[in-house]
Design a protein around this motif. Structure first.
Motif, PDB file in Angstrom:
ATOM      1  N   UNK A 280       0.790  -1.175   0.023  1.00 30.00           N
ATOM      2  CA  UNK A 280      -0.122   0.182  -0.082  1.00 30.00           C
ATOM      3  C   UNK A 280       0.720   1.133   0.222  1.00 30.00           C
ATOM      4  N   UNK A 281       0.114   2.354  -0.431  1.00 25.45           N
ATOM      5  CA  UNK A 281       1.032   3.708  -0.425  1.00 25.45           C
ATOM      6  C   UNK A 281      -0.055   4.576   0.402  1.00 25.45           C
ATOM      7  N   UNK A 282      -1.062   4.009   0.952  1.00 26.74           N
ATOM      8  CA  UNK A 282      -2.146   5.026   1.530  1.00 26.74           C
ATOM      9  C   UNK A 282      -1.767   5.612   3.080  1.00 26.74           C
ATOM     10  N   UNK A 283      -0.612   5.323   3.542  1.00 24.60           N
ATOM     11  CA  UNK A 283      -0.330   5.786   4.789  1.00 24.60           C
ATOM     12  C   UNK A 283       0.308   7.255   4.840  1.00 24.60           C
ATOM     13  N   UNK A 284      -0.512   7.977   4.524  1.00 21.53           N
ATOM     14  CA  UNK A 284       0.021   9.455   4.217  1.00 21.53           C
ATOM     15  C   UNK A 284       0.199  10.188   5.554  1.00 21.53           C
ATOM     16  N   UNK A 285      -0.168   9.553   6.653  1.00 27.89           N
ATOM     17  CA  UNK A 285       0.343   9.998   7.748  1.00 27.89           C
ATOM     18  C   UNK A 285       1.591   9.881   8.124  1.00 27.89           C
ATOM     19  N   UNK A 286       2.438   8.724   7.452  1.00 24.13           N
ATOM     20  CA  UNK A 286       3.704   8.213   7.801  1.00 24.13           C
ATOM     21  C   UNK A 286       3.812   7.467   9.253  1.00 24.13           C
ATOM     22  N   UNK A 287       2.493   6.807   9.698  1.00 21.54           N
ATOM     23  CA  UNK A 287       2.703   6.187  10.884  1.00 21.54           C
ATOM     24  C   UNK A 287       3.581   5.095  10.654  1.00 21.54           C
ATOM     25  N   UNK A 288       4.636   4.789  11.579  1.00 28.25           N
ATOM     26  CA  UNK A 288       5.473   3.791  11.399  1.00 28.25           C
ATOM     27  C   UNK A 288       5.008   2.360  11.885  1.00 28.25           C
ATOM     28  N   UNK A 289       3.667   2.027  11.522  1.00 29.81           N
ATOM     29  CA  UNK A 289       3.133   0.884  11.850  1.00 29.81           C
ATOM     30  C   UNK A 289       2.896  -0.090  10.493  1.00 29.81           C
ATOM     31  N   UNK A 290       2.701  -1.268  10.611  1.00 34.78           N
ATOM     32  CA  UNK A 290       2.255  -2.002   9.132  1.00 34.78           C
ATOM     33  C   UNK A 290       3.405  -2.478   8.366  1.00 34.78           C
ATOM     34  N   UNK A 291       3.358  -3.562   7.906  1.00 34.15           N
ATOM     35  CA  UNK A 291       4.376  -4.205   7.182  1.00 34.15           C
ATOM     36  C   UNK A 291       4.207  -4.072   5.655  1.00 34.15           C
ATOM     37  N   UNK A 292       2.958  -3.510   5.297  1.00 32.34           N
ATOM     38  CA  UNK A 292       2.722  -3.411   3.850  1.00 32.34           C
ATOM     39  C   UNK A 292       3.029  -1.863   3.357  1.00 32.34           C
ATOM     40  N   UNK A 293       3.653  -1.314   3.791  1.00 29.22           N
ATOM     41  CA  UNK A 293       3.964   0.229   3.418  1.00 29.22           C
ATOM     42  C   UNK A 293       4.994  -0.228   2.268  1.00 29.22           C
ATOM     43  N   UNK A 294       4.808   0.511   0.993  1.00 25.48           N
ATOM     44  CA  UNK A 294       5.787   0.622   0.038  1.00 25.48           C
ATOM     45  C   UNK A 294       6.777   1.693   0.536  1.00 25.48           C
ATOM     46  N   UNK A 295       8.153   1.250   0.194  1.00 22.74           N
ATOM     47  CA  UNK A 295       9.061   2.067   0.743  1.00 22.74           C
ATOM     48  C   UNK A 295      10.228   2.411  -0.483  1.00 22.74           C
ATOM     49  N   UNK A 296      10.894   3.325  -0.082  1.00 23.71           N
ATOM     50  CA  UNK A 296      11.996   3.900  -1.099  1.00 23.71           C
ATOM     51  C   UNK A 296      13.263   4.086  -0.197  1.00 23.71           C
ATOM     52  N   UNK A 297      14.458   3.867  -0.890  1.00 27.07           N
ATOM     53  CA  UNK A 297      15.570   3.770  -0.229  1.00 27.07           C
ATOM     54  C   UNK A 297      15.958   5.324  -0.154  1.00 27.07           C
ATOM     55  N   UNK A 298      16.649   5.676   1.081  1.00 30.67           N
ATOM     56  CA  UNK A 298      17.049   7.191   1.432  1.00 30.67           C
ATOM     57  C   UNK A 298      18.447   6.840   2.303  1.00 30.67           C
ATOM     58  N   UNK A 299      19.182   7.942   2.302  1.00 29.83           N
ATOM     59  CA  UNK A 299      20.503   7.979   2.822  1.00 29.83           C
ATOM     60  C   UNK A 299      20.425   7.233   4.457  1.00 29.83           C
ATOM     61  N   UNK A 300      19.274   7.427   5.058  1.00 33.01           N
ATOM     62  CA  UNK A 300      19.258   6.875   6.400  1.00 33.01           C
ATOM     63  C   UNK A 300      18.598   5.434   6.651  1.00 33.01           C
ATOM     64  N   UNK A 301      18.219   4.939   5.313  1.00 37.89           N
ATOM     65  CA  UNK A 301      17.604   3.534   5.261  1.00 37.89           C
ATOM     66  C   UNK A 301      16.371   3.530   4.295  1.00 37.89           C
ATOM     67  N   UNK A 302      15.234   3.762   4.740  1.00 37.04           N
ATOM     68  CA  UNK A 302      14.115   3.635   4.052  1.00 37.04           C
ATOM     69  C   UNK A 302      13.065   4.643   4.461  1.00 37.04           C
ATOM     70  N   UNK A 303      12.173   5.228   3.672  1.00 42.00           N
ATOM     71  CA  UNK A 303      11.092   5.920   3.940  1.00 42.00           C
ATOM     72  C   UNK A 303      10.012   5.657   3.436  1.00 42.00           C
ATOM     73  N   UNK A 304       8.611   6.245   3.294  1.00 47.27           N
ATOM     74  CA  UNK A 304       7.514   5.753   2.654  1.00 47.27           C
ATOM     75  C   UNK A 304       7.774   6.544   1.268  1.00 47.27           C
ATOM     76  N   UNK A 305       7.015   5.755   0.176  1.00 46.17           N
ATOM     77  CA  UNK A 305       7.008   6.264  -1.145  1.00 46.17           C
ATOM     78  C   UNK A 305       5.249   6.602  -1.268  1.00 46.17           C
TER      79      UNK A 305
END
Length: 681
Positions: free
Chosen positions: A566-591
């Motif tokens: 999913x990409x619907x986590x617009x609040x960027x709540x750091x819960x859930x395994x289904x979030x689609x992520x992208x790489x950033x310098x510090x690891x990963x963040x939400x796409x």
């Protein structure tokens, strides 16, 4: 693999067809005889936007002796491979389905025997596990997840083509990359609460569906595509399937010709209209859990009993192993009078200098934590300090201790090494700075500095404490709400996995450098780390639901679509395994932002547009029987003599002896529906 059986035949079109049955065993190839229907390939009629369209074959052989082909009956679903060649080129590949083998004892040779084979349907029976039958625990690109599933299928396709018109905002692709190379999902997303894996088919569908992508086999190749690619005649990125090396842009044949030129074989089939869908509901499941770590010592998890003590009052047993824990010993006690039990990992209580050899808990969460702000974690555990051989006695003793503390280490781990360490109230680069001691959890009996009740012979949960700057007791609970509330810790500013270690404990009397010595058993249990917001409320793990309408008065008739990436986590709540992520310098963040057909939004809303483009307008559909030409799947036909537009081939039965193909065709559309025109909640 080695050829066990093979046979050749020509159809009415005079094209030579060859079928091979292969095995990993050492065999001598034997020529077989096909029946009057030696090979029929069927693509079951699929609904538009079904992510995976499998194909199956019906194979007819002549048995010249009783049970000639009984060796093909095996319990190995990947024991025999089927390859079908047409005019010397690989046309289709799959696995023989031996479970459907059957013949009559009364038959006398020669008699026909029929087998079936399948390609992608086998994925339903393959669990998403690695070569050692273990669950994947990493964060991998969507492409890597696809590769793992397809390699588990173990069919030697020749090429894989990917045509995806969706772009991820802020991500740059090289010539050899698709968006699936740059987007990541936790492997943990594909395992349920019991750690049971999804099937490989479910994993593939979970990845393709949000992008409106579909997968099919044609001519021994895999095609992953969307309707925008077909309708626009766009190029696909081509990879060698054996090693996934990039081979360049190629434009497959999408237009399979005009029906009036192909030639009808019969009048079979009719013309009508596809049922329009009025309402669409898309549910995005976070597959979430507000708990990062949550482990308890339970009787069913204990093993390897070391000792046992029984009196008239109680039974005490000591074990050496407990699932997900790593203490040296575990206590299980039972009160004979009440049947009450006491259970936990045994921790030696020491002074504060002994922190390395008394670990009772060391656990790494399987949920990846994207770095963030304004989100906190609550760390809790329970301790029980018994001052009696009988741990169920709650008698107080003279000079009761006022506080219990446990030193702990909390680390951020990238899957291989620790990158950050928490030294309250801040996170620091790992390893721990030498000048800073590890933080502590405090267990007290009540609110306030003085008049502390006894903290032994009872279960206590750690409290949120305030350190006293004026001497005396070095920590106290100042507010009722902070009693047994746990330790509040900010989410780390980088991303990774949390690793928690409970180290040495101390039971003190007024001062931490004077450990109380009257403890018989000291146990810990129920360790947890859970998310909460700035107000102390639990982070929501509810599904996101998107409802859209053509006619709000009409009941939804498409059926609910549930997305597992999913990409619907617009609040960027750091819960859930289904979030689609992208790489950033510090690891990963939400796409969270994507563009398709000129519209930029989250995938859920773009998928609504794709669905409405194909279901909320009138599309003709028909069936027809034609002369066999090329493989008509993954493309469209036209019928300019009577019908306007392109018609997607959603199903086909290809009879190679008769040289006929029976097609199911339906109108389709690239993304033309606009979010501004779709009422949605």
């Amino acid at each position: 693999m080695n050829i066990a059986y093979y046979y050749e035949f020509r159809g009415l079109d005079n094209v030579l067809n060859r079928v091979e049955i292969l095995t990993a065993n050492s065999v001598t190839a034997k020529e077989a005889t096909g029946t009057g229907t030696p090979f029929v390939l069927t693509y079951a009629d699929a609904k538009k936007l079904d992510p995976v369209q499998g194909a199956g074959a019906r194979i007819g052989l002549v048995s010249h002796e009783i049970f000639e082909f009984i060796s093909l009956h095996t319990d190995d679903m990947q024991g025999y491979m089927i390859k079908m060649y047409r005019a010397g080129k690989l046309y289709w590949i799959g696995w023989l389905d031996p479970e459907l083998y059957e013949e009559q004892l009364s038959d006398y040779p020669p008699y026909p025997v029929e087998f079936t084979a399948a390609d992608f349907n086998v994925l339903e029976r393959l669990k998403y596990k690695d070569g050692n039958d273990a669950n994947y625990t990493d964060i991998a690109s969507m492409k890597e997840h696809l590769k793992r599933c397809l390699y588990a299928l173990a069919l030697p396709f020749e090429k894989i083509y990917i045509g995806c018109s969706t772009m991820a905002e802020g991500i740059t692709l090289s010539d050899s990359e698709t968006v699936l190379d740059k987007l990541y999902v936790m492997s943990a997303n594909f395992y349920d609460e019991e750690n049971e894996p999804m099937s490989c088919r479910e994993v593939i569908e979970s990845i393709l569906q949000p992008f409106g992508l579909m997968m099919v086999q044609r001519d021994g190749n895999i095609y992953i595509y969307d309707y925008n690619t077909i309708e626009g005649g766009l190029s696909m990125k081509c990879y060698n399937y054996a090693n996934w090396t990039y081979e360049g842009l190629q434009t497959p044949e999408y237009n399979h010709g005009d029906l009036s030129n192909i030639g009808f074989m019969s009048t079979e089939g009719g013309y009508g209209f596809e049922e329009m869908k009025n309402n669409v509901t898309i549910t995005s499941s976070l597959y979430g859990d507000s708990g990062l770590i949550e482990e308890s010592v339970e009787e069913t998890k204990l093993s390897e009993e070391k000792s046992s003590t029984e009196t008239n009052e109680y039974i005490k047993k000591i074990y050496s192993k407990c699932v997900m824990w790593n203490a040296e010993e575990y206590l299980f006690a039972e009160d004979k009078e009440t049947d009450n039990t006491l259970i936990g990992a045994m921790m030696k209580y020491t002074g504060r200098h002994d922190v390395d050899n008394n670990i009772s808990f060391a656990n790494t969460s399987n949920l990846f934590v994207p770095g963030g702000r304004d989100v906190f974690m609550r760390l809790k555990c329970d301790v029980y300090a018994s001052t009696n051989d009988n741990p169920f006695k709650t008698d107080t003793i003279k000079n009761p201790p006022c506080r219990i503390t446990i030193r702990y280490g909390l680390f951020l781990n990238d899957g291989e090494k620790d990158t950050l360490v928490y030294i309250g109230p801040n996170w620091y680069g790992a390893p721990k700075p030498a000048l800073y001691p590890y933080p502590e959890l405090s267990f007290v009996g009540s609110v306030g500095m003085y008049n502390q009740p006894n903290v032994t012979n009872t279960w206590l949960t750690n409290s949120k404490v305030v350190h006293n700057p004026y001497g005396g007791l070095d920590a106290y609970v100042s507010k009722e709400k902070d009693l047994y509330a746990g330790e509040r810790i900010p989410v780390p500013y980088e991303s990774g996995y949390l690793r928690l270690v409970l180290m040495s404990g101390i039971v003190d009397y007024n001062y931490p450098d004077k450990p109380f010595q009257g403890i018989v058993d000291f146990i810990v249990n129920n360790v947890s780390i859970k998310f909460e917001d700035a107000d102390g409320n639990s982070i929501s793990t509810d599904d996101y639901e998107f409802k859209s309408y053509v006619n709000k008065k009409v009941k939804s008739d498409l059926g609910e679509i549930t997305l597992k990436c999913i990409s619907a986590n617009e609040e960027k709540a750091p819960v859930g395994k289904a979030n689609i992520l992208k790489k950033v310098d510090s690891g990963f963040t939400f796409q969270l932002s994507y563009t398709r057909a000129g519209q930029t939004n989250i995938l859920e809303r773009l998928l609504m547009c794709t669905i409405h483009s194909n279901y909320s307008q009138k599309h003709g559909r028909f069936g027809c029987k034609l002369h066999l030409k090329d493989n008509p799947i993954m493309g469209y036909v036209t019928y300019n003599k009577f019908l306007k537009g392109n018609f997607l081939v959603t199903g086909a039965e290809l009879n190679f002896r008769r040289a006929t193909m029976t097609l199911s065709c339906v109108g389709f559309s690239r993304d033309v529906a606009k979010l501004s025109d779709i009422p949605y909640d």
